[in-house]
Design a protein around this motif. Structure first.
Motif, PDB file in Angstrom:
ATOM      1  N   ILE A 124       0.842  -1.207   0.000  1.00  0.00           N
ATOM      2  CA  ILE A 124       0.000   0.000   0.000  1.00  0.00           C
ATOM      3  C   ILE A 124       0.880   1.261   0.000  1.00  0.00           C
ATOM      4  O   ILE A 124       0.595   2.227  -0.702  1.00  0.00           O
ATOM      5  N   VAL A 125       1.959   1.222   0.765  1.00  0.00           N
ATOM      6  CA  VAL A 125       2.882   2.362   0.798  1.00  0.00           C
ATOM      7  C   VAL A 125       3.509   2.567  -0.584  1.00  0.00           C
ATOM      8  O   VAL A 125       3.554   3.689  -1.103  1.00  0.00           O
ATOM      9  N   ALA A 126       3.963   1.475  -1.185  1.00  0.00           N
ATOM     10  CA  ALA A 126       4.619   1.578  -2.499  1.00  0.00           C
ATOM     11  C   ALA A 126       3.649   2.151  -3.535  1.00  0.00           C
ATOM     12  O   ALA A 126       3.989   3.088  -4.271  1.00  0.00           O
ATOM     13  N   GLU A 127       2.420   1.624  -3.570  1.00  0.00           N
ATOM     14  CA  GLU A 127       1.438   2.115  -4.549  1.00  0.00           C
ATOM     15  C   GLU A 127       1.104   3.577  -4.300  1.00  0.00           C
ATOM     16  O   GLU A 127       0.988   4.373  -5.223  1.00  0.00           O
ATOM     17  N   GLY A 128       0.988   3.930  -3.009  1.00  0.00           N
ATOM     18  CA  GLY A 128       0.618   5.293  -2.666  1.00  0.00           C
ATOM     19  C   GLY A 128       1.698   6.287  -3.046  1.00  0.00           C
ATOM     20  O   GLY A 128       1.412   7.330  -3.633  1.00  0.00           O
ATOM     21  N   VAL A 129       2.932   5.987  -2.705  1.00  0.00           N
ATOM     22  CA  VAL A 129       4.014   6.941  -2.967  1.00  0.00           C
ATOM     23  C   VAL A 129       4.370   6.955  -4.453  1.00  0.00           C
ATOM     24  O   VAL A 129       4.637   8.023  -5.028  1.00  0.00           O
ATOM     25  N   LEU A 130       4.366   5.786  -5.091  1.00  0.00           N
ATOM     26  CA  LEU A 130       4.696   5.747  -6.514  1.00  0.00           C
ATOM     27  C   LEU A 130       3.551   6.293  -7.366  1.00  0.00           C
ATOM     28  O   LEU A 130       3.754   6.688  -8.510  1.00  0.00           O
ATOM     29  N   GLY A 131       2.345   6.268  -6.800  1.00  0.00           N
ATOM     30  CA  GLY A 131       1.194   6.807  -7.518  1.00  0.00           C
ATOM     31  C   GLY A 131       0.763   5.941  -8.685  1.00  0.00           C
ATOM     32  O   GLY A 131       0.209   6.450  -9.662  1.00  0.00           O
ATOM     33  N   ARG A 132       0.986   4.657  -8.589  1.00  0.00           N
ATOM     34  CA  ARG A 132       0.556   3.733  -9.646  1.00  0.00           C
ATOM     35  C   ARG A 132       0.409   2.330  -9.062  1.00  0.00           C
ATOM     36  O   ARG A 132       1.012   2.027  -8.034  1.00  0.00           O
ATOM     37  N   PRO A 133      -0.376   1.488  -9.730  1.00  0.00           N
ATOM     38  CA  PRO A 133      -0.565   0.138  -9.205  1.00  0.00           C
ATOM     39  C   PRO A 133       0.750  -0.645  -9.196  1.00  0.00           C
ATOM     40  O   PRO A 133       1.619  -0.421 -10.029  1.00  0.00           O
ATOM     41  N   VAL A 134       0.853  -1.523  -8.246  1.00  0.00           N
ATOM     42  CA  VAL A 134       2.054  -2.336  -8.105  1.00  0.00           C
ATOM     43  C   VAL A 134       1.707  -3.787  -8.385  1.00  0.00           C
ATOM     44  O   VAL A 134       0.740  -4.321  -7.845  1.00  0.00           O
ATOM     45  N   GLU A 135       2.487  -4.393  -9.262  1.00  0.00           N
ATOM     46  CA  GLU A 135       2.361  -5.832  -9.488  1.00  0.00           C
ATOM     47  C   GLU A 135       3.459  -6.482  -8.645  1.00  0.00           C
ATOM     48  O   GLU A 135       4.639  -6.177  -8.813  1.00  0.00           O
ATOM     49  N   VAL A 136       3.068  -7.358  -7.721  1.00  0.00           N
ATOM     50  CA  VAL A 136       4.049  -7.916  -6.787  1.00  0.00           C
ATOM     51  C   VAL A 136       4.825  -9.056  -7.438  1.00  0.00           C
ATOM     52  O   VAL A 136       4.254  -9.975  -8.006  1.00  0.00           O
ATOM     53  N   VAL A 137       6.133  -8.945  -7.387  1.00  0.00           N
ATOM     54  CA  VAL A 137       7.031 -10.005  -7.856  1.00  0.00           C
ATOM     55  C   VAL A 137       7.438 -10.818  -6.633  1.00  0.00           C
ATOM     56  O   VAL A 137       7.950 -10.265  -5.663  1.00  0.00           O
ATOM     57  N   GLN A 138       7.174 -12.128  -6.663  1.00  0.00           N
ATOM     58  CA  GLN A 138       7.519 -12.952  -5.498  1.00  0.00           C
ATOM     59  C   GLN A 138       9.002 -13.244  -5.466  1.00  0.00           C
ATOM     60  O   GLN A 138       9.544 -13.791  -6.412  1.00  0.00           O
ATOM     61  N   PRO A 139       9.666 -12.880  -4.373  1.00  0.00           N
ATOM     62  CA  PRO A 139      11.079 -13.263  -4.254  1.00  0.00           C
ATOM     63  C   PRO A 139      11.196 -14.766  -4.015  1.00  0.00           C
ATOM     64  O   PRO A 139      10.236 -15.401  -3.576  1.00  0.00           O
ATOM     65  N   PRO A 140      12.359 -15.344  -4.310  1.00  0.00           N
ATOM     66  CA  PRO A 140      12.520 -16.798  -4.185  1.00  0.00           C
ATOM     67  C   PRO A 140      12.560 -17.273  -2.733  1.00  0.00           C
ATOM     68  O   PRO A 140      12.393 -18.450  -2.458  1.00  0.00           O
TER      69      PRO A 140
END
Ligand SMILES: [Zn+2]
Length: 214
Positions: free
Chosen positions: A18-34
């Motif tokens: 939510i923080v990332a989407e809010g500050v970046l101002g765009r939707p975030v597609e989550v990449v799963q780390p290994p």
């Protein structure tokens, strides 16, 4: 934007999204780390592997990483001086790992380097969730407590205030993290004001991604 999230639990990661989407101002597609981290020091231990994996094997734009400070040193403006590094500050430590790991990597996946954003929840992520609900919960209050030896609250108390229990189920933790962080969506200034070292640094890092994209 494709973003990987690394923190101490999936509930924290829901809040970081939510923080990332809010500050970046765009939707975030989550990449799963290994790998996933559970608590500290696991976050610091898996971080180099995750950075290399994301850099070479994925098209992630960046990684957001955060940890709880627990009883360690709070990241303050003093730590932001060029070349300064506090060995007992987890934010300084995570930044050093990021710098060291990404330093000499050749470009890959069509990008020069991975963006990163590092945060530190003081003393635990539940303090962020209480921001705007409980004025007594701030980095300054915690710092004061460290100086005087009389902590204003304990991590247990913060947990209890957020979840109503010391042993929330994971789905309930995710639900509470999401609800409380979503209150700040669109305006994180209160969090940045009350938690300038740990949350402010995270938001500032994320803003630099936007500059980098222009
Ligand atoms: Zn620091």
């Amino acid at each position: 934007m494709k973003v990987a999230l690394l923190s101490e639990s999936p509930a924290d990661e829901a809040a970081l999204r939510i923080v990332a989407e809010g500050v970046l101002g765009r939707p975030v597609e989550v990449v799963q780390p290994p790998l996933r981290a559970r608590g500290w020091p696991s976050v610091a231990q898996v971080l180099p592997v995750i950075l290399r994996h994301l850099h070479f094997r994925t098209d992630a734009d960046g990684l957001v990483v955060a940890a709880d400070s627990d009883d360690t040193v709070v990241h303050t403006a003093e730590h932001e001086r060029p070349g300064y590094f506090h060995p007992r500050c987890r934010l300084c430590e995570l930044r050093a790992i990021v710098r060291q790991t990404l330093k000499n990597l050749p470009s890959a996946q069509g990008r020069a380097r991975l963006h990163t954003a590092v945060g530190l929840a003081v003393p635990a992520v539940e303090a962020w969730y209480l921001c705007g609900r409980d004025d007594a919960v701030t980095e300054a209050a915690w710092l004061d407590g460290q100086t005087t030896g009389a902590p204003p609250y304990t991590r247990r108390e913060l947990k209890h205030r957020v979840y109503g229990t010391m042993h929330p189920s994971l789905p309930f933790e995710v639900q509470r993290a999401t609800e409380e962080m979503a209150r700040h969506r669109g305006d994180f200034r209160r969090l940045e004001f009350d938690f300038p070292g740990g949350f402010g640094a995270l938001a500032a890092d994320l803003r630099r991604w936007r500059v980098g994209r222009a």
